[in-house]
Scaffold this motif. Structure first.
Motif, PDB file in Angstrom:
ATOM      1  N   ARG A 117      49.152  41.396  41.980  1.00 34.30           N
ATOM      2  CA  ARG A 117      48.517  41.712  43.264  1.00 34.30           C
ATOM      3  C   ARG A 117      48.458  43.223  43.420  1.00 34.30           C
ATOM      4  NH1 ARG A 117      51.788  37.764  47.422  1.00 34.30           N
ATOM      5  NH2 ARG A 117      50.350  35.989  47.375  1.00 34.30           N
ATOM      6  N   VAL A 118      47.317  43.705  43.875  1.00 35.72           N
ATOM      7  CA  VAL A 118      47.139  45.153  44.076  1.00 35.72           C
ATOM      8  C   VAL A 118      46.692  45.385  45.512  1.00 35.72           C
ATOM      9  CG1 VAL A 118      45.986  47.236  43.271  1.00 35.72           C
ATOM     10  CG2 VAL A 118      46.446  45.394  41.653  1.00 35.72           C
ATOM     11  N   LYS A 119      47.438  46.230  46.210  1.00 34.04           N
ATOM     12  CA  LYS A 119      47.150  46.512  47.614  1.00 34.04           C
ATOM     13  C   LYS A 119      46.058  47.580  47.741  1.00 34.04           C
ATOM     14  CE  LYS A 119      51.536  47.472  48.241  1.00 34.04           C
ATOM     15  NZ  LYS A 119      52.881  47.756  48.757  1.00 34.04           N
ATOM     16  N   PRO A 120      45.408  47.664  48.903  1.00 34.15           N
ATOM     17  CA  PRO A 120      44.421  48.725  49.129  1.00 34.15           C
ATOM     18  C   PRO A 120      45.050  50.109  48.912  1.00 34.15           C
ATOM     19  CG  PRO A 120      44.293  47.106  50.888  1.00 34.15           C
ATOM     20  CD  PRO A 120      45.500  46.750  50.073  1.00 34.15           C
ATOM     21  N   SER A 121      44.325  50.985  48.228  1.00 38.29           N
ATOM     22  CA  SER A 121      44.725  52.373  47.945  1.00 38.29           C
ATOM     23  C   SER A 121      45.904  52.502  46.980  1.00 38.29           C
ATOM     24  CB  SER A 121      45.043  53.150  49.230  1.00 38.29           C
ATOM     25  OG  SER A 121      43.907  53.202  50.059  1.00 38.29           O
ATOM     26  N   GLU A 122      46.327  51.391  46.376  1.00 35.46           N
ATOM     27  CA  GLU A 122      47.435  51.459  45.423  1.00 35.46           C
ATOM     28  C   GLU A 122      46.926  51.927  44.062  1.00 35.46           C
ATOM     29  OE1 GLU A 122      51.221  48.739  43.947  1.00 35.46           O
ATOM     30  OE2 GLU A 122      49.460  47.720  44.740  1.00 35.46           O
ATOM     31  N   SER A 171      42.409  60.532  47.279  1.00 35.90           N
ATOM     32  CA  SER A 171      41.391  60.165  48.277  1.00 35.90           C
ATOM     33  C   SER A 171      41.563  58.737  48.777  1.00 35.90           C
ATOM     34  CB  SER A 171      39.989  60.344  47.686  1.00 35.90           C
ATOM     35  OG  SER A 171      39.688  59.281  46.790  1.00 35.90           O
ATOM     36  N   GLY A 172      42.501  57.981  48.169  1.00 39.12           N
ATOM     37  CA  GLY A 172      42.771  56.620  48.637  1.00 39.12           C
ATOM     38  C   GLY A 172      42.071  55.522  47.863  1.00 39.12           C
ATOM     39  N   MET A 173      41.485  55.848  46.725  1.00 36.50           N
ATOM     40  CA  MET A 173      40.833  54.825  45.904  1.00 36.50           C
ATOM     41  C   MET A 173      41.873  53.874  45.314  1.00 36.50           C
ATOM     42  SD  MET A 173      38.109  53.481  44.487  1.00 36.50           S
ATOM     43  CE  MET A 173      36.736  54.650  44.616  1.00 36.50           C
ATOM     44  N   THR A 174      41.593  52.591  45.348  1.00 34.77           N
ATOM     45  CA  THR A 174      42.427  51.592  44.669  1.00 34.77           C
ATOM     46  C   THR A 174      42.138  51.694  43.173  1.00 34.77           C
ATOM     47  OG1 THR A 174      42.215  50.148  46.591  1.00 34.77           O
ATOM     48  CG2 THR A 174      43.018  49.150  44.549  1.00 34.77           C
ATOM     49  N   MET A 175      43.179  51.899  42.354  1.00 35.27           N
ATOM     50  CA  MET A 175      42.973  52.169  40.932  1.00 35.27           C
ATOM     51  C   MET A 175      43.927  51.343  40.074  1.00 35.27           C
ATOM     52  SD  MET A 175      42.666  56.341  41.376  1.00 35.27           S
ATOM     53  CE  MET A 175      42.819  56.766  39.647  1.00 35.27           C
ATOM     54  N   LEU A 176      43.379  50.801  38.964  1.00 34.74           N
ATOM     55  CA  LEU A 176      44.197  50.193  37.913  1.00 34.74           C
ATOM     56  C   LEU A 176      43.955  51.014  36.659  1.00 34.74           C
ATOM     57  CD1 LEU A 176      43.368  47.749  39.939  1.00 34.74           C
ATOM     58  CD2 LEU A 176      44.266  46.299  38.133  1.00 34.74           C
ATOM     59  N   VAL A 177      45.015  51.587  36.121  1.00 38.07           N
ATOM     60  CA  VAL A 177      44.882  52.573  35.052  1.00 38.07           C
ATOM     61  C   VAL A 177      45.698  52.154  33.831  1.00 38.07           C
ATOM     62  CG1 VAL A 177      45.149  55.014  34.452  1.00 38.07           C
ATOM     63  CG2 VAL A 177      44.678  54.377  36.833  1.00 38.07           C
ATOM     64  N   VAL A 178      45.010  51.845  32.742  1.00 37.70           N
ATOM     65  CA  VAL A 178      45.677  51.623  31.453  1.00 37.70           C
ATOM     66  C   VAL A 178      45.763  52.976  30.767  1.00 37.70           C
ATOM     67  CG1 VAL A 178      45.452  50.597  29.156  1.00 37.70           C
ATOM     68  CG2 VAL A 178      44.906  49.238  31.178  1.00 37.70           C
ATOM     69  N   THR A 179      46.975  53.416  30.448  1.00 35.77           N
ATOM     70  CA  THR A 179      47.117  54.767  29.881  1.00 35.77           C
ATOM     71  C   THR A 179      48.407  54.901  29.081  1.00 35.77           C
ATOM     72  OG1 THR A 179      47.086  57.132  30.441  1.00 35.77           O
ATOM     73  CG2 THR A 179      48.317  55.703  31.925  1.00 35.77           C
ATOM     74  N   HIS A 180      48.409  55.904  28.195  1.00 36.37           N
ATOM     75  CA  HIS A 180      49.642  56.325  27.509  1.00 36.37           C
ATOM     76  C   HIS A 180      50.144  57.639  28.091  1.00 36.37           C
ATOM     77  CE1 HIS A 180      49.767  53.202  24.542  1.00 36.37           C
ATOM     78  NE2 HIS A 180      48.549  53.468  24.098  1.00 36.37           N
ATOM     79  N   MET A 237      43.445  43.855  47.452  1.00 36.64           N
ATOM     80  CA  MET A 237      42.178  44.248  46.826  1.00 36.64           C
ATOM     81  C   MET A 237      41.931  43.411  45.571  1.00 36.64           C
ATOM     82  SD  MET A 237      40.823  46.561  48.707  1.00 36.64           S
ATOM     83  CE  MET A 237      39.691  47.636  47.839  1.00 36.64           C
ATOM     84  N   VAL A 238      43.000  43.209  44.803  1.00 34.33           N
ATOM     85  CA  VAL A 238      42.922  42.414  43.571  1.00 34.33           C
ATOM     86  C   VAL A 238      44.078  41.431  43.571  1.00 34.33           C
ATOM     87  CG1 VAL A 238      42.961  42.452  41.040  1.00 34.33           C
ATOM     88  CG2 VAL A 238      41.949  44.368  42.284  1.00 34.33           C
ATOM     89  N   GLU A 239      43.773  40.181  43.246  1.00 32.68           N
ATOM     90  CA  GLU A 239      44.819  39.181  43.102  1.00 32.68           C
ATOM     91  C   GLU A 239      44.515  38.361  41.852  1.00 32.68           C
ATOM     92  OE1 GLU A 239      47.263  36.108  45.987  1.00 32.68           O
ATOM     93  OE2 GLU A 239      45.467  37.089  46.740  1.00 32.68           O
ATOM     94  N   VAL A 240      45.444  38.355  40.927  1.00 33.68           N
ATOM     95  CA  VAL A 240      45.290  37.611  39.674  1.00 33.68           C
ATOM     96  C   VAL A 240      46.325  36.494  39.677  1.00 33.68           C
ATOM     97  CG1 VAL A 240      45.395  37.760  37.147  1.00 33.68           C
ATOM     98  CG2 VAL A 240      44.508  39.694  38.463  1.00 33.68           C
ATOM     99  N   ARG A 241      45.857  35.259  39.488  1.00 30.99           N
ATOM    100  CA  ARG A 241      46.755  34.110  39.560  1.00 30.99           C
ATOM    101  C   ARG A 241      46.723  33.319  38.255  1.00 30.99           C
ATOM    102  NH1 ARG A 241      44.633  31.767  45.385  1.00 30.99           N
ATOM    103  NH2 ARG A 241      45.129  33.606  46.661  1.00 30.99           N
ATOM    104  N   ASP A 242      47.842  33.322  37.561  1.00 30.93           N
ATOM    105  CA  ASP A 242      48.047  32.536  36.334  1.00 30.93           C
ATOM    106  C   ASP A 242      46.862  32.681  35.367  1.00 30.93           C
ATOM    107  OD1 ASP A 242      49.498  30.883  34.652  1.00 30.93           O
ATOM    108  OD2 ASP A 242      48.606  29.046  35.438  1.00 30.93           O
ATOM    109  N   LEU A 243      46.512  33.926  35.086  1.00 27.58           N
ATOM    110  CA  LEU A 243      45.351  34.208  34.235  1.00 27.58           C
ATOM    111  C   LEU A 243      45.685  34.023  32.754  1.00 27.58           C
ATOM    112  CD1 LEU A 243      42.438  35.346  33.916  1.00 27.58           C
ATOM    113  CD2 LEU A 243      43.467  37.629  33.844  1.00 27.58           C
TER     114      LEU A 243
END
Length: 246
Positions: free
Chosen positions: A26-31, A188-197, A4-10
């Motif tokens: 790299r982030v897989k679907p529903s991860e 529900s299977g949403m692909t999520m990137l979460v910045v949190t404490h 779903m998301v791929e970041v290369r040498d950003l």
């Protein structure tokens, strides 16, 4: 496998200050990927680059295989696939909750008003706020406003959701209701990137955790693995302070 998301040498610089230094991800679907680290480690900048709000200085970001760093790509169309919720709610104070949620689908995606309102009511029910449809943001608690912000992002039917410290501005008793809405989304299977404490949330919901420091990914693995056995001295120091409060 397609990611779903791929970041290369950003890399991302603001003037002479390099905020991101060669991020690969790299982030897989529903991860559900949880991103933690001290303030100033580049976590929020990473999310803003993935959403296209910040331009990468160098490197590539692929969303569902499409390189959003390519100048030929319609970044606004791609951004519709990547919802983002910030620490500050950013609701329009002069619009009702319903209007806040329907505005973008109607204006940007040209959805019919009636259809947008029907979808908005379903989303409000999902976050437990259907009775607040005609209220204004000032009539809501911080936790309620943040749940409206989540519903508003979901109204655009994104494939990926980014959450940037969404509970850090809330009173402690309001945090749970927002985290519950996010847990429901993860289930529900949403692909999520979460910045949190919120380490309890990270442990319960995160499939994978990355620890960032000074613009780099220092460690990654399962939340339990990193909480119980961090490898780097920097991660050990960070988690010893954070987890002692749990």
């Amino acid at each position: 496998m397609s990611f779903m998301v791929e970041v290369r040498d950003l890399h991302k610089r603001f003037g002479h200050h390099e905020v991101l230094r060669g991020i690969n991800l790299r982030v897989k679907p529903s991860e559900v990927l949880v991103i933690v680290g001290p303030s100033g480690s580049g976590k929020s900048t990473l999310l803003r680059c993935i959403n296209g709000l910040e331009h990468a200085t160098s490197g590539r970001i692929l969303i569902e295989g499409v390189d959003i760093t390519d100048s030929r790509v319609d970044i606004n169309a791609m951004r519709q696939k990547v919802g983002i919720v910030f620490q500050s709610f950013n609701l329009f104070p002069h619009l009702t909750v319903l209007r806040n949620i329907t505005l973008a689908p109607v204006k940007v995606k040209k959805v019919k008003q009636e259809e947008a309102e029907e979808k908005a009511m379903q989303l409000l029910k999902r976050v437990g706020l259907e009775d607040k449809a005609h209220a204004y943001p000032s009539q809501l608690s911080g936790g309620q406003q943040q749940r409206v912000a989540i519903a508003r992002a979901l109204a655009m039917d994104p494939d990926i959701m980014l959450f940037d410290e969404v509970t850090s501005a809330l009173d402690p008793e309001l945090v749970k209701e927002v985290l519950d809405a996010m847990k429901d989304l993860a289930r529900s299977g949403m692909t999520m990137l979460v910045v949190t404490h919120e380490m309890g949330f990270a442990r319960e919901v995160g499939d994978r955790l990355i620890f960032m420091d000074e613009g780099e990914i220092v460690e990654e693995g399962s939340p339990v693995e990193i909480f119980t056995n961090p490898k780097s001295p920097r991660a050990k120091d960070f988690f010893s302070k954070i987890l002692s409060h749990l």
